[in-house]
Design a protein around this motif. Sequence first.
Motif, short mmCIF file in Angstrom:
data_model
loop_
_atom_site.label_atom_id
_atom_site.label_comp_id
_atom_site.label_asym_id
_atom_site.label_seq_id
_atom_site.Cartn_x
_atom_site.Cartn_y
_atom_site.Cartn_z
N PRO A 1 0.82 -1.22 0.00
CA PRO A 1 0.00 0.00 0.00
C PRO A 1 0.85 1.27 0.00
N ILE A 2 0.34 2.27 -0.68
CA ILE A 2 1.03 3.56 -0.77
C ILE A 2 0.03 4.69 -0.54
N VAL A 3 0.58 5.87 -0.28
CA VAL A 3 -0.22 7.09 -0.29
C VAL A 3 0.31 7.96 -1.41
N ILE A 4 -0.61 8.55 -2.17
CA ILE A 4 -0.25 9.47 -3.25
C ILE A 4 -0.67 10.86 -2.82
N VAL A 5 0.25 11.80 -2.85
CA VAL A 5 -0.07 13.18 -2.47
C VAL A 5 0.36 14.12 -3.59
N ARG A 6 -0.38 15.25 -3.67
CA ARG A 6 0.00 16.26 -4.66
C ARG A 6 0.22 17.57 -3.93
N MET A 7 1.38 18.17 -4.15
CA MET A 7 1.76 19.42 -3.50
C MET A 7 2.25 20.41 -4.55
N GLU A 8 2.32 21.68 -4.15
CA GLU A 8 2.87 22.68 -5.06
C GLU A 8 4.34 22.37 -5.29
N PRO A 9 4.76 22.19 -6.55
CA PRO A 9 6.15 21.81 -6.81
C PRO A 9 7.17 22.75 -6.18
N GLU A 10 6.84 24.06 -6.11
CA GLU A 10 7.81 25.01 -5.57
C GLU A 10 7.92 24.93 -4.05
N ARG A 11 6.99 24.19 -3.38
CA ARG A 11 7.02 24.10 -1.92
C ARG A 11 7.61 22.78 -1.42
N ILE A 12 8.09 21.95 -2.31
CA ILE A 12 8.65 20.67 -1.87
C ILE A 12 10.14 20.62 -2.20
N LYS A 13 10.86 19.89 -1.35
CA LYS A 13 12.30 19.74 -1.53
C LYS A 13 12.56 18.37 -2.17
N GLY B 1 4.71 17.50 -8.97
CA GLY B 1 4.38 17.63 -7.56
C GLY B 1 3.60 16.45 -6.99
N ILE B 2 3.34 15.42 -7.78
CA ILE B 2 2.67 14.21 -7.29
C ILE B 2 3.75 13.22 -6.86
N LEU B 3 3.68 12.79 -5.60
CA LEU B 3 4.66 11.86 -5.05
C LEU B 3 3.93 10.67 -4.42
N ALA B 4 4.60 9.53 -4.39
CA ALA B 4 4.04 8.31 -3.80
C ALA B 4 5.01 7.78 -2.74
N TYR B 5 4.44 7.47 -1.58
CA TYR B 5 5.24 6.94 -0.48
C TYR B 5 4.59 5.66 0.06
N SER B 6 5.40 4.83 0.69
CA SER B 6 4.85 3.65 1.36
C SER B 6 3.89 4.09 2.46
N LYS B 7 2.82 3.35 2.61
CA LYS B 7 1.82 3.66 3.63
C LYS B 7 2.17 3.00 4.96
#
Length: 347
Positions: free
Chosen positions: A231-243, A255-261
């Motif tokens: 399982p993963i979580v997919i999040v979308r953030m403003e590209p300029e606000r993420i490192k 700005g869409i990233l996927a991480y392990s849940k």
Amino acid sequence: MATVEHVGPIADPGLPHEGPRYTDVNTSAGNRAYVQVLGMLALVPLLAIAFVVCYFAVPKDRVFDYGPLHSNALHLSLGLTGGLAVLLIGLACIHWAKQIMNDHEMVEMRHPASSPAEDRAAVAQMWDEGAADSGLGRRKLIGGALVGAVGTILLPVVVMFADMGPHPGSGLRAATIEKTLWAEGVKLVNDVTYEPIKASELEIGSLVNAEPENLKDEHGAQFVREKAKSPIVIVRMEPERIKIPDSRKDWHVAGILAYSKICTHVGCPISLWERTTHHLLCPCHQSTFDLGDSGVVVFGPAARSLPQLPIAVDGDGFLVAKSDFTVPVGPSYFERDSRHDYKKGDN
């Protein structure tokens, strides 16, 4: 206050005394009982060896049919050999106690709960008398046979440890717990509807729980195992606000990233999303991960960053994985290689 008069034991409670035991008055009967005990104990090592032979020799898929009933041949053979071995030890000990050990009546007086020195001395004396009553002084082979029987019956127990699973060497770990269903081209699908997820349909600040599309091809226990790791979580953030470190420049889509849940502390599922801070909170022990900074731990007992899944979009605009996770998901363990874990400041 009334005093309680101490009443001693009744001299004659009216119960008849036992007569002499047959094996005590008949030497041949005593010797037969002795041989019977030895015979039962001697069969135990043979049954223990038979147990081990059956464990390795009987195919696990062989079945015995009894009309409308059937049973697994391996289970039946292990039950018969192991069960008979334990039963024979019990029967031998009972036969020994009833026919060979000294047979005389004993009276045990009630005493206070404390254990004064004289009581401990009495217990030690009773132990010595019990050892003498066991008859081992006259029939020493019983002791050796009992030790041999108990010792050899432990052999099947040791052998059955193999059923706990194969030794978790590095190769086995890499092929099982350190590997998930994610691979190049596998679509990210909603974990409820199993619908593919389009990058264009995700809003900024949203979080979607997802699974690999090929999870639906698994069944039974394998399905449960893979679902626990994938399982993963997919999040979308403003590209300029993420490192985004240089090593992960192509791991996201606008700005869409996927991480392990799965939390890296003890494996709890995470989905408490704080969209303004980009923090993901584990509800079990409050480990907090910054998904806007490569999943690093910002609070709590988790010791390593949340694994990130490299993603891309296919020709139809659906999100797909670029590969499996580059590090094992879930809780840490001593044997795993932590050299590739992301740490704050890495590129």
